[in-house]
Design a protein around this motif. Structure first.
Motif, PDB file in Angstrom:
ATOM      1  N   ALA A  15       8.495  -5.039  -1.545  1.00 19.68           N
ATOM      2  CA  ALA A  15       7.404  -5.080  -0.568  1.00 19.68           C
ATOM      3  C   ALA A  15       7.663  -4.020   0.499  1.00 19.68           C
ATOM      4  CB  ALA A  15       7.310  -6.463   0.076  1.00 19.68           C
ATOM      5  N   SER A  19       1.346   1.149   4.619  1.00 12.36           N
ATOM      6  CA  SER A  19       0.266   1.383   3.664  1.00 12.36           C
ATOM      7  C   SER A  19      -0.856   2.091   4.398  1.00 12.36           C
ATOM      8  CB  SER A  19      -0.241   0.063   3.078  1.00 12.36           C
ATOM      9  OG  SER A  19      -1.403   0.269   2.297  1.00 12.36           O
ATOM     10  N   LYS A  25      -0.021  -4.494   4.645  1.00  9.32           N
ATOM     11  CA  LYS A  25      -0.489  -5.150   3.417  1.00  9.32           C
ATOM     12  C   LYS A  25       0.311  -6.389   3.012  1.00  9.32           C
ATOM     13  CE  LYS A  25      -0.285  -2.830  -0.579  1.00  9.32           C
ATOM     14  NZ  LYS A  25      -0.713  -1.956  -1.714  1.00  9.32           N
ATOM     15  N   PRO A  26       1.640  -6.374   3.012  1.00  8.00           N
ATOM     16  CA  PRO A  26       2.365  -7.574   2.552  1.00  8.00           C
ATOM     17  C   PRO A  26       2.088  -8.815   3.386  1.00  8.00           C
ATOM     18  CG  PRO A  26       3.830  -5.686   2.656  1.00  8.00           C
ATOM     19  CD  PRO A  26       2.571  -5.285   3.339  1.00  8.00           C
ATOM     20  N   MET A  35       0.227 -12.216   1.742  1.00  3.65           N
ATOM     21  CA  MET A  35       0.072 -11.771   0.354  1.00  3.65           C
ATOM     22  C   MET A  35       1.390 -11.769  -0.398  1.00  3.65           C
ATOM     23  SD  MET A  35      -1.824  -8.455  -1.274  1.00  3.65           S
ATOM     24  CE  MET A  35      -1.053  -7.240  -0.228  1.00  3.65           C
ATOM     25  N   GLN A 105       5.188  -6.148  -8.831  1.00  6.42           N
ATOM     26  CA  GLN A 105       4.692  -5.462  -7.640  1.00  6.42           C
ATOM     27  C   GLN A 105       4.239  -6.470  -6.583  1.00  6.42           C
ATOM     28  OE1 GLN A 105       1.789  -2.363  -8.496  1.00  6.42           O
ATOM     29  NE2 GLN A 105       2.728  -2.017 -10.483  1.00  6.42           N
ATOM     30  N   ASP A 107       1.849  -6.391  -4.571  1.00 12.64           N
ATOM     31  CA  ASP A 107       0.419  -6.415  -4.227  1.00 12.64           C
ATOM     32  C   ASP A 107      -0.425  -7.012  -5.348  1.00 12.64           C
ATOM     33  OD1 ASP A 107       0.610  -4.404  -6.081  1.00 12.64           O
ATOM     34  OD2 ASP A 107      -0.253  -2.826  -4.818  1.00 12.64           O
ATOM     35  N   VAL A 233      -4.035  -5.127  -4.955  1.00 11.58           N
ATOM     36  CA  VAL A 233      -4.697  -5.086  -3.649  1.00 11.58           C
ATOM     37  C   VAL A 233      -4.278  -3.822  -2.909  1.00 11.58           C
ATOM     38  CG1 VAL A 233      -4.987  -6.234  -1.430  1.00 11.58           C
ATOM     39  CG2 VAL A 233      -4.858  -7.586  -3.529  1.00 11.58           C
ATOM     40  N   ASP A 234      -5.202  -2.865  -2.815  1.00 10.13           N
ATOM     41  CA  ASP A 234      -4.938  -1.596  -2.140  1.00 10.13           C
ATOM     42  C   ASP A 234      -5.897  -1.317  -0.996  1.00 10.13           C
ATOM     43  OD1 ASP A 234      -2.730  -0.643  -3.735  1.00 10.13           O
ATOM     44  OD2 ASP A 234      -4.168  -0.290  -5.349  1.00 10.13           O
ATOM     45  N   LEU A 239      -8.699  -6.918  -1.017  1.00  5.77           N
ATOM     46  CA  LEU A 239      -8.168  -8.088  -0.323  1.00  5.77           C
ATOM     47  C   LEU A 239      -9.194  -9.218  -0.301  1.00  5.77           C
ATOM     48  CD1 LEU A 239      -5.950  -9.426   1.377  1.00  5.77           C
ATOM     49  CD2 LEU A 239      -6.885  -8.264   3.395  1.00  5.77           C
TER      50      LEU A 239
END
Length: 251
Positions: A15, A19, A25-26, A35, A105, A107, A233-234, A239
């Motif tokens: 993680a 980003s 993001k995490p 996440m 990963q 995400d 999820v980018d 999301l």
């Protein structure tokens, strides 16, 4: 992979807080949990054994620890998730008890546990160094999209390919299926150690695909064919989609 081997498997979830498209993001909330915690929960549901989250930020560390998962702080200057999980592997398993390492990963909060398990199956063959996943492409747009990485592979069965090349181009040429690579890997420990010891290769740099480093060094990668690509999820739109998916499952 036989059930008796599962205790020799270690799931590592890298993680990275930074980003550009989705800051923090995490820690993004999905149904009341960060996440990265949702990803760890999916890994737990797969039942592969010990799970460790490899992080580079204290906030993420605290969130994972508060959720009851094992977490390891790693350097913040790693160039890839493979380098991050290798650092974590050496720290959390100095006695070398784990024979297999699964890189999930951080995400993929909606990934099906069965998909994680599928990544282990090619390692049933002792000649395979690294296992990964793929899915047949059905969208014409994906066939020519350079952001969709394709596996050029030799069929071994209805559910498995031996990877010969990875590319962003539309390949192979001619009639027949094309396959979308899913970047979830299961390694023999020795293969991961060998991989991270290698310098970036010529084709890796050209395609911007680090798995080519392994192929160029003569390592064998087999891919299990699954039914769908897990949602990565980018972006904010990704999301929101992940939130809808997991909210629906909790009803």
């Amino acid at each position: 992979m036989k059930n008796t081997d599962l205790g020799k498997a270690l799931v590592l979830i890298p993680a990275r807080l930074a980003s550009t498209r989705l800051p923090g993001k995490p820690l993004a909330d999905i149904c009341g949990k960060p996440m990265i915690v949702q990803v760890a929960l999916r890994a737990r549901e797969a039942g592969l054994g010990r799970i460790v989250v490899a992080v580079d930020d204290r906030q993420v560390y605290d969130a994972v620890e508060a959720a009851g998962f094992e977490v390891m702080m790693t350097r913040d200057d790693h160039q890839s998730g493979s380098d991050r999980i290798f650092e974590a592997l050496e720290k959390v398993d100095p006695n070398r008890e784990a024979e297999f390492v699964i890189n999930v990963q951080g995400d993929l909060p909606t990934i099906e546990p069965e998909t994680i398990l599928a990544a282990m199956r090619p390692l049933e063959n002792p000649q395979v160094d690294i296992a990964t996943l793929t899915v047949e492409i059905t969208s014409e747009e994906e066939k020519t999209n350079p952001h969709v990485v394709k596996i050029v592979g030799s069929p071994l069965s209805d559910t498995r390919l031996r990877a010969l090349y990875f590319t962003r181009a539309t390949a192979p040429y001619g009639q027949g299926p094309l396959y979308h690579h899913i970047g979830l890997y299961a390694y023999r420990r020795a293969a991961l150690e060998r991989f991270v010891s290698l310098s970036p290769s010529v084709l890796e740099r050209r395609e911007s695909l680090e798995q080519l480093r392994a192929l160029e060094d003569g390592m064998r990668i087999d891919a299990e064919i699954v039914k769908s690509v897990p949602l990565g999820v980018d972006t904010p739109a990704d999301l929101e989609k992940a939130r809808r998916i997991l909210a629906g499952k909790s009803l």
